[in-house]
Scaffold this active site. Structure first.
Site, PDB file in Angstrom:
ATOM      1  N   HIS A  44      10.488  89.349  47.156  1.00 59.59           N
ATOM      2  CA  HIS A  44      10.360  89.132  45.448  1.00 59.59           C
ATOM      3  C   HIS A  44      10.372  90.272  44.952  1.00 59.59           C
ATOM      4  O   HIS A  44       8.866  90.673  45.816  1.00 59.59           O
ATOM      5  CB  HIS A  44       9.889  87.543  44.710  1.00 59.59           C
ATOM      6  CG  HIS A  44       8.191  87.603  45.087  1.00 59.59           C
ATOM      7  ND1 HIS A  44       8.199  87.196  45.984  1.00 59.59           N
ATOM      8  CD2 HIS A  44       7.654  88.108  43.725  1.00 59.59           C
ATOM      9  CE1 HIS A  44       6.147  87.294  45.882  1.00 59.59           C
ATOM     10  NE2 HIS A  44       5.976  87.271  44.426  1.00 59.59           N
ATOM     11  N   HIS A 130       6.556  95.942  42.335  1.00 58.68           N
ATOM     12  CA  HIS A 130       7.059  95.981  43.733  1.00 58.68           C
ATOM     13  C   HIS A 130       7.703  94.923  44.921  1.00 58.68           C
ATOM     14  O   HIS A 130       6.514  93.523  43.643  1.00 58.68           O
ATOM     15  CB  HIS A 130       5.639  96.946  44.156  1.00 58.68           C
ATOM     16  CG  HIS A 130       4.134  95.018  43.803  1.00 58.68           C
ATOM     17  ND1 HIS A 130       3.936  95.120  42.890  1.00 58.68           N
ATOM     18  CD2 HIS A 130       3.501  94.350  44.965  1.00 58.68           C
ATOM     19  CE1 HIS A 130       3.541  94.384  42.728  1.00 58.68           C
ATOM     20  NE2 HIS A 130       3.365  93.869  44.031  1.00 58.68           N
TER      21      HIS A 130
END
Length: 191
Positions: A44, A130
């Site tokens: 995620h 990220h």
């Protein structure tokens, strides 16, 4: 003593991208000795970490986020590089990075603001989007950033996907996968 549940809002990584990552992670595991590797279902992009959150604050934040996401349209994201957080010789986080996206910054700002308005105290570090792949370097030799270019599966082919949902996740420590989706907040369909 019981563990408290932690919650966070994140941009969902679609299932087909998680499948691509699964094979990439398997390849990287052969090359890089990190203590733990993220389960592909747990991939995620974190937007706001809430910690141990009371139900009323989470509900208030979710209502604000849901309203804000109706004004945002789905958008494309591209994963194109690898990176680390922590000491260069022994990183604590190994991640896949995204091409700069104004749409992503706006969605993150909406989520962050909604959480602040709901009464949460959030981390003040700048947003660094990220996807965490692994944690805690355990190699006998020091890690060197040059290795990122050598093992980068994205150097020849970026991974693109449509960002379409913000999800409220609950963390289950000691389980794998460890993130349970609690609430899904869709962005408006793209044009």
């Amino acid at each position: 003593m019981g563990q408290h549940a932690h919650f966070f809002y994140a941009l969902e990584v679609p299932g087909e991208v998680k499948e691509v990552f699964k094979s990439q992670i398997e390849h990287l595991q052969e090359e890089l000795p990190f203590k733990t590797w993220v389960h592909p279902q747990d991939l995620h992009i974190t937007l706001a970490f809430l910690g141990n959150a009371p139900d009323d604050k989470m509900e208030a934040a979710s209502e604000r986020i849901e309203a804000a996401m109706k004004l945002q349209t789905s958008f494309e994201l591209k994963i194109d590089h690898l990176g680390i957080f922590g000491r260069s010789e022994a990183p604590r986080i190994f991640w896949a990075g995204l091409k700069d996206s104004q749409d992503l910054k706006e969605v993150r700002q909406d989520v962050f603001s909604a959480c602040l308005d709901a009464g949460f105290t959030l981390e003040k570090r700048p947003f660094s989007p990220h996807i965490t792949i692994a944690r805690k370097w355990v190699g006998e030799a020091p890690f060197y950033s040059a290795v990122l270019g050598a093992v980068n599966p994205f150097k020849n082919e970026e991974i693109s996907f449509q960002a379409g949902r913000v999800v409220l996740y609950k963390t289950h420590l000691g389980k794998s996968p460890k993130y349970e989706p609690i609430k899904q907040l869709p962005l408006a369909p793209g044009v």
